[in-house]
Each structure stands twice: as structure tokens, then as C-alpha cells.
Design an enzyme around this catalytic site. Structure first.
Site, PDB file in Angstrom:
ATOM      1  N   HIS A  99      -1.494  -4.684  -2.328  1.00 39.90           N
ATOM      2  CA  HIS A  99      -2.476  -3.901  -3.167  1.00 39.90           C
ATOM      3  C   HIS A  99      -2.866  -4.890  -4.386  1.00 39.90           C
ATOM      4  O   HIS A  99      -2.068  -5.845  -4.380  1.00 39.90           O
ATOM      5  CB  HIS A  99      -1.467  -2.922  -4.014  1.00 39.90           C
ATOM      6  CG  HIS A  99      -0.765  -1.733  -3.182  1.00 39.90           C
ATOM      7  ND1 HIS A  99       0.394  -2.167  -2.709  1.00 39.90           N
ATOM      8  CD2 HIS A  99      -1.138  -0.746  -2.913  1.00 39.90           C
ATOM      9  CE1 HIS A  99       0.739  -1.050  -1.865  1.00 39.90           C
ATOM     10  NE2 HIS A  99      -0.032  -0.242  -2.003  1.00 39.90           N
ATOM     11  N   ASP A 102      -0.368  -5.852  -6.925  1.00 34.78           N
ATOM     12  CA  ASP A 102       0.925  -6.743  -6.505  1.00 34.78           C
ATOM     13  C   ASP A 102       0.721  -8.086  -6.641  1.00 34.78           C
ATOM     14  O   ASP A 102       1.588  -9.083  -6.825  1.00 34.78           O
ATOM     15  CB  ASP A 102       1.113  -6.486  -4.849  1.00 34.78           C
ATOM     16  CG  ASP A 102       1.266  -5.257  -4.351  1.00 34.78           C
ATOM     17  OD1 ASP A 102       1.753  -4.350  -5.254  1.00 34.78           O
ATOM     18  OD2 ASP A 102       0.868  -4.909  -3.320  1.00 34.78           O
ATOM     19  N   HIS A 269       6.517   8.195   6.932  1.00 31.69           N
ATOM     20  CA  HIS A 269       5.601   9.352   6.736  1.00 31.69           C
ATOM     21  C   HIS A 269       5.577  10.287   7.830  1.00 31.69           C
ATOM     22  O   HIS A 269       5.497  11.426   7.639  1.00 31.69           O
ATOM     23  CB  HIS A 269       4.250   8.764   6.439  1.00 31.69           C
ATOM     24  CG  HIS A 269       4.092   7.925   5.109  1.00 31.69           C
ATOM     25  ND1 HIS A 269       2.877   7.374   4.888  1.00 31.69           N
ATOM     26  CD2 HIS A 269       5.170   7.381   4.517  1.00 31.69           C
ATOM     27  CE1 HIS A 269       3.267   6.254   3.670  1.00 31.69           C
ATOM     28  NE2 HIS A 269       4.482   6.693   3.371  1.00 31.69           N
ATOM     29  N   ASP A 305      10.763   8.986   1.033  1.00 29.80           N
ATOM     30  CA  ASP A 305      10.151   7.743   1.848  1.00 29.80           C
ATOM     31  C   ASP A 305      11.299   6.621   1.283  1.00 29.80           C
ATOM     32  O   ASP A 305      11.188   5.992   0.554  1.00 29.80           O
ATOM     33  CB  ASP A 305       8.809   7.492   1.224  1.00 29.80           C
ATOM     34  CG  ASP A 305       7.980   6.733   1.951  1.00 29.80           C
ATOM     35  OD1 ASP A 305       8.321   6.369   3.219  1.00 29.80           O
ATOM     36  OD2 ASP A 305       7.074   6.195   1.653  1.00 29.80           O
TER      37      ASP A 305
HETATM   38  C1  XLS Z   1       3.711   4.645  -0.042  1.00 28.37           C
HETATM   39  C2  XLS Z   1       2.611   3.865   1.108  1.00 28.37           C
HETATM   40  C3  XLS Z   1       1.996   2.529   0.531  1.00 28.37           C
HETATM   41  C4  XLS Z   1       0.831   2.387   1.358  1.00 28.37           C
HETATM   42  C5  XLS Z   1      -0.160   1.278   0.778  1.00 28.37           C
HETATM   43  O1  XLS Z   1       4.424   5.483   0.577  1.00 28.37           O
HETATM   44  O2  XLS Z   1       3.485   3.732   2.484  1.00 28.37           O
HETATM   45  O3  XLS Z   1       3.039   1.460   0.302  1.00 28.37           O
HETATM   46  O4  XLS Z   1       1.326   1.666   2.800  1.00 28.37           O
HETATM   47  O5  XLS Z   1      -0.677   1.745  -0.411  1.00 28.37           O
HETATM   48 NI    NI Z   2       2.818   2.373   3.921  1.00 29.48          NI
HETATM   49 NI    NI Z   3       5.410   4.951   2.674  1.00 30.82          NI
END
Ligand code: XLS
Ligand code: NI
Ligand code: NI
Length: 436
Positions: A99, A102, A269, A305
Site C-alpha cells: 500500500h 506502507d 476472506h 481475518d
Molecule cells: C485486508 C486485505 C488487505 C488487502 C490489500 O483484509 O486483505 O490487506 O490485501 O489492501
Molecule cells: Ni488481502
Molecule cells: Ni485480509
């Protein structure tokens, strides 16, 4: 300066090796099904978890140290970049993902933030040239800053939308400059907490507007990579618009964006959406939308998550089966969107975690290749649908039969007399026989 002093370059030593700092199953140059493992797996390091996150949670501060010997934020960002390339070198990982936030910290204004990004992007470019490492994909963090409390592209406030657009424009520019092979949209806070305060239709229309602008802009500056949407059903918002692959496909088709985006499927996810990882990959593949993968795993007893390093070989095997069936990665890869547990707080733990994850996917690839060469599972599925290859079934598939003709056929038949077993348990046994 060396940041990971006690870590050597990790090499393949085979499964009998008891050296924790070695690959047991990932042999990068070994050829499987016509390609090296390295080419098949296209491993990537996630900058956010690996270089930035210190293990804080809702109940406590970080347990790890990601300061890289600096206190000044820009000095820290530079050291972090050097450390990132050392880590990739030692782990023999060819790609990374980030990102914008980051790699460089936000400044007081957008202009200052962008200048900082430029400075770090120059450094990354130099490090990439030296090492041959590549950018799998870039993205914008449009969820961390409090300005995004109600979302970014789906915010009720047009100023926020404009700021997000500016941020994404810059993130795309940096991705292009660094030769990124992809650009990801993950709807960080693009969703809602309650419909009582939400104009869902406008929010989704606006998100599509932003995506259309982003694609058009990126193409106009020469981006030839893939755009991905990364589905997630919840977290941080109660309901995320990019719920799962099927929901995202419907969204893309509604707004005429389906030719522009593929999926970045994340294992954790998928399970949050009450799907298997394989299901999400299959939906993407069947719809020509398979793109890239965020490799991790969730804890089935928890509803969030957890982004654990993937070690479940059954899951990686079924994942790699879908990848092989999709024809393999083109511009995508396996990005470890994964973090060590809060209690695994040393730098060495990060290496051990990557080794475990890479080995699990190497095993997955080996098994998936076996499944396909063995052929029993594919043949079983093929035979199961054999009735659509001749007779009435063929007519159904060809679209040359009417309801009345089907009725006549059924009346003559009287009743269905044959229905073959689905043999689920047999197939699960075949899987075990192939695995062990
Ligand atoms: C968060 C996401 C994030 C994406 C990138 O749950 O997995 O890390 O992969 O923005
Ligand atoms: Ni991700
Ligand atoms: Ni994620």
C-alpha cells in the site's frame, strides 16, 4: 547494513532436513508440469504485514520491533526498504506488494505525502534494479486515516471522494513507475455499518465511477498490468460491498467494468464469506476472472481475518488445482497477506513463517499436479455429466429442445430409473491416497 544478521539465504534441503531455516518442499528450479516451481508460484512478500505490523491488537500494543534502527519516519521508511530487499533476497522471493502508506509515511499535506512517496519510490526502483525483484501489485491505503471513517470511494462526503481519487492516482503512478504487474482495489471501508444512514445505490454508483476513472487514467499513462478487486464480506465495516467473488462479478457487470477487472482471491476472506477458498477460486475461474491470490488462512473457530500463514496442505492443494486448471498465473501470484501470531514476535519467526507458507504451497503444487496427472478425479467429474454428451442431454446443452419436447420425453420415460452415486467418500479417499 544487514538487518537480519542471523539468517542465511534459505535453500532447499528436502523434507528430511531438520534445519528450520531451509525449504523442505519448495525447490525453486525444479520443473513441475513444464514450468519451474518459481514460475508456477510467483511468491510475493506483503510489505504491510512483514515490514510494518508489530503485532498490536485490540487489547495490546505491538510485541515485535519494526523500527529498523531509526526514529525519524523517513529514515525508518528507507531502512525498511533496505530490510525488505534483504528479506526477499534471503527468502528467495521474487515479488512484493505494498500500500502507498506502507512504503512512506503520510506528511502534513497531500503534497508533502506525495513528495515522500516519490523519494521512497526512487529508492525502491534502485533496489529493484540491483536485485531483480519485482512489484506484483500496488494499492492505496484508503482506510487507515480517520478521514476515511465513512469510506473512501463510497463516502457520503464528496471531499473525501476527491481526496481518495487523488491518493489512488498517485498510487497508480508509483505502481507504473515501478513496473507493477497489477493494481488492487480492496474495499477497506467501502461498505456500511447500518442502512439507516446509508444511500447504498449512490455509494455503489460512486465506487464504480472511481474505478472507471482509475482504469482510464492508468491506461492513459501506460499501465499494462491487471486490475484486481479483492473480495471480503466484512471487516472493517459490518458489510463490505465487495462481499465475495459472485457479488463483485455482479457489480462489475452492472457498471460495465467486467472487462477491466479480475479477482484477487484471499483465502481468509473466502472463509469469512462462508465459502471455501476453492469455491471462490472456482467462481473466478469459471467466469474468466481469475487473477491473483492473497495466500493466508483463517481460523475456522474465529469470525475475523486472522491472516495466518497458510500451512494447511489440503487447502493449498485444492487452491493450486484451481490455479493449474485456470492455466496458471499470468500477471498474478501468491502474495503472503499473512502475519506471524502476536506471540511469534522475533524476526526469525517471520522467516520461519514464510518458509512454512512457501513449503505448504510447494506441496500444494506437487499434489495438484499429481491430481491432474492421476486423472481419477477429473474423469469422475467428466463421467458424472456424461448424459449431456448424447441424446436428450446433448439437445439440452445445444439449446435445441423445448419444454414440450422435454415433457414428451419424460412422459415416455415414466420415471427416472438411473442415478449414479456421487461417491464423495471415495473421492476424499483418492485425495488422501494422492497426498500421503
Ligand atoms: C485486508 C486485505 C488487505 C488487502 C490489500 O483484509 O486483505 O490487506 O490485501 O489492501
Ligand atoms: Ni488481502
Ligand atoms: Ni485480509
Amino acid at each position: 547494513m544487514e538487518y537480519f544478521v542471523n539468517i542465511p539465504k534459505i535453500k532447499y534441503e528436502g523434507k528430511e532436513s531438520t534445519n528450520p531455516l531451509s525449504f523442505k518442499f519448495y525447490n525453486p528450479d525444479e520443473v513441475i508440469a513444464g514450468k519451474t516451481m518459481r514460475e508456477h508460484l510467483r511468491f510475493a512478500m506483503s510489505y504491510w504485514h512483514t515490514m510494518c505490523a508489530e503485532g498490536s491488537d485490540m487489547f495490546g500494543v505491538g510485541t515485535g520491533d519494526k523500527s529498523y534502527g531509526a526514529t525519524d519516519p523517513m529514515e525508518q521508511a528507507k531502512n525498511k526498504a533496505y530490510a525488505a530487499f534483504e528479506l526477499m533476497e534471503k527468502l528467495d522471493i521474487d515479488y512484493y506488494c505494498f500500500h502507498d502508506r506502507d512504503i512512506a509515511p503520510e506528511g502534513a499535506t497531500l503534497a508533502e505525502t506525495n513528495a515522500r512517496l516519490d523519494e521512497i519510490a526512487d529508492l525502491l526502483e534502485e533496489l529493484m534494479k540491483k536485485s531483480g525483484k519485482k512489484l506484483l501489485w500496488g494499492t492505496a491505503n484508503c482506510f487507515g486515516n480517520k478521514r476515511y471513517m465513512h469510506g473512501a470511494g463510497t463516502a457520503p462526503n464528496a471531499d473525501v471522494f476527491a481526496f481518495a481519487a487523488a491518493q489512488i492516482k498517485k498510487a497508480i503512478e508509483i505502481t507504473v513507475k515501478l513496473g507493477g504487474e497489477g493494481y488492487v482495489f480492496w474495499g477497506g471501508r467501502e461498505g456500511y455499518e447500518t442502512l439507516l444512514n446509508t444511500n447504498m445505490a449512490l455509494e455503489q454508483d460512486n465506487m464504480a465511477r472511481l474505478m472507471r476513472m482509475a482504469v482510464d487514467y492508468a491506461r492513459s499513462i501506460g499501465f499494462t498490468g491487471d486490475f484486481y478487486i479483492e473480495p471480503k464480506p466484512k471487516e472493517p465495516t459490518k458489510h463490505q460491498y465487495d462481499f465475495d467473488v459472485a457479488t463483485v462479478l455482479a457489480f462489475l457487470r452492472k457498471y460495465g467494468l467486467d472487462k477491466d477487472f479480475k479477482m484477487n482471491v484471499e483465502a481468509n476472506h473466502a472463509t469469512l464469506a462462508a465459502h471455501t477458498f476453492q469455491h471462490e477460486l472456482r467462481v473466478a475461474r469459471d467466469n474468466g476472472a481469475f487473477g491473483s491470490i492473497d495466500a493466508n488462512q483463517g481460523d475456522m473457530l474465529l469470525g475475523w481475518d486472522t491472516d495466518q500463514f497458510p500451512t494447511n496442505v489440503y487447502e493449498t492443494a485444492l487452491c493450486m488445482y484451481e490455479v493449474l486448471k485456470a492455466g496458471g498465473f499470468t500477471k498474478g501470484g501468491l502474495n503472503f497477506d499473512a502475519k506471524t501470531r502476536r506471540g511469534s514476535n522475533t524476526a526469525e519467526d517471520i522467516f520461519l513463517a514464510y518458509i512454512a507458507g512457501m513449503d505448504a504451497f510447494a506441496l500444494g503444487l506437487r499434489i495438484a499436479d499429481k491430481m491432474i496427472r492421476d486423472g481419477r478425479i477429473d474423469k469422475f467429474v467428466d463421467d458424472r455429466y456424461a448424459s449431456y454428451k448424447t441424446g436428450i442431454g446433448k439437445k439440452i446443452v445445444d439449446g435445441t429442445v423445448t419444454m414440450a419436447e422435454l415433457e414428451a420425453y419424460a412422459l415416455e420415460m415414466g420415471d427416472v430409473t438411473t442415478n449414479i452415486s456421487g461417491k464423495q467418500e471415495y473421492l476424499e479417499g483418492v485425495m488422501n491416497a494422492l497426498m500421503f
